[in-house]
Scaffold this active site. Structure first.
Site, PDB file in Angstrom:
ATOM      1  CD  GLN A   1      -3.553  -4.402   6.517  1.00  0.00           C
ATOM      2  OE1 GLN A   1      -3.681  -3.338   5.928  1.00  0.00           O
ATOM      3  NE2 GLN A   1      -3.902  -5.544   5.986  1.00  0.00           N
TER       4      GLN A   1
ATOM      5  CG  ASP B   1      -9.519   0.169   4.996  1.00  0.00           C
ATOM      6  OD1 ASP B   1      -9.269  -0.330   3.881  1.00  0.00           O
ATOM      7  OD2 ASP B   1      -8.839  -0.049   6.018  1.00  0.00           O
TER       8      ASP B   1
ATOM      9  CE  LYS C   1      -3.820  -2.441   2.151  1.00  0.00           C
ATOM     10  NZ  LYS C   1      -4.594  -2.795   3.351  1.00  0.00           N
TER      11      LYS C   1
END
Ligand code: GUN
Length: 285
Positions: free
Chosen positions: A97, A120, A53
């Site tokens: 995460q 997200d 990422k």
């Protein structure tokens, strides 16, 4: 019929080229899009994901910061970091995460992220916005699947779509996006008695279970579009999806490979959401 491949690498490259231009335009106006990625603990898969990422941000002209903390980090400390990033004007997207260590309540952490920075798309405000058709961030994996359908000219309107899996990250938002695109949607899951009966009627199948061979050739209507979100290892340790690729590709019209299908699109849509977040801030400035 042998299916054509939906190439997530090529589509990602195309979208990222356009995104790099949007990022450069923002930078020239003093609003370089910024993503903060937080990793708690040393899960090896998570380490690979977050590195990818951060690299994707760098390659596309986005600013990114990676904050890595030991698994012993307390929930209170993590919440304090998220609150600080909510206030940080150089950061437009915050990604924590998952999975988090067991002593940390992931829901609490996600709900602490500002919905304006929830790239997200996991916050309840983002999920609610998707549900009622308001503007908000869409979860990256289902958003990427929709882009793949668009890229092959598959309009879900009037089609029957079957989603296998009901996770908050993929299955449920995938069903919402397909519904919003005017498909008739069936969501199947571990308690569905006869999965094949549903999938055989589907024009579009999205498999998002996390188990090999959930979808085999005999379960697919000839000409269907098959999207494989799974990420598993076969007996030889090779990466594979939820779909029996070799069998299903002889029945479907289009199919995503694993690797090289949905995976790259997930990161690409994270970049899209981050650039969009920065564009909203720039527009309001
Ligand atoms: N863990 C596995 N996939 C994801 C993702 O898309 N976002 C976050 N935050 N964690 C994940």
């Amino acid at each position: 019929m042998t299916a054509q491949l939906i190439d997530g690498v090529a589509l990602s490259r195309q979208i990222r080229t356009e995104l790099a231009q949007r990022a450069a335009a923002l930078t020239s106006r003093g609003h370089t899009p910024g993503l903060a990625v937080i990793l708690v603990g040393d899960n090896p898969a998570s380490q690979v994901y977050v590195r990818n990422k951060v690299k994707a941000c760098h390659d596309t002209g986005l600013h990114s910061v990676l904050e890595q903390y030991p698994a012993s980090m307390s929930e209170a400390e993590l919440l304090a970091r998220v609150r600080a990033l909510n206030e940080d004007a150089s950061i437009h997207g915050i990604l924590v995460q998952l999975p988090l260590p067991a002593h940390i309540d992931a829901h609490k952490v996600i709900e602490t992220i500002s919905p304006l920075k929830d790239v997200d798309g996991f916050h309840v405000a983002s999920a609610g916005a998707l549900m009622v058709g308001q503007e908000g961030f869409k979860p990256c994996t289902p958003y990427g699947c929709m882009q793949m359908l668009k890229a092959i000219g598959c309009d879900p309107r009037g089609k029957h779509a079957v989603v296998i899996g009901r996770s908050n990250i993929v299955g449920k938002p995938m069903a919402m996006l397909l519904l919003q695109a005017n498909a008739t949607v069936t969501v199947c899951h571990s308690a569905t008695p006869d999965l094949a009966q549903h999938t055989r009627q589907a024009d579009i199948v999205v498999a998002a279970v996390g188990k090999r061979n959930v979808l085999t050739a005999d379960m697919v209507k000839p000409g269907a579009v098959v999207i494989d979100v799974g990420m598993n290892r076969n007996d030889e340790g090779k990466l594979c999806g939820d779909v029996d690729f070799d069998g299903v590709r002889e029945v479907a019209s289009w199919i995503t490979p694993v690797p090289g299908g949905v995976g790259p699109m997930t990161i690409t849509m994270l970049l899209v959401n981050t650039v969009e977040a920065a564009e909203r801030v720039a527009a309001a400035a």
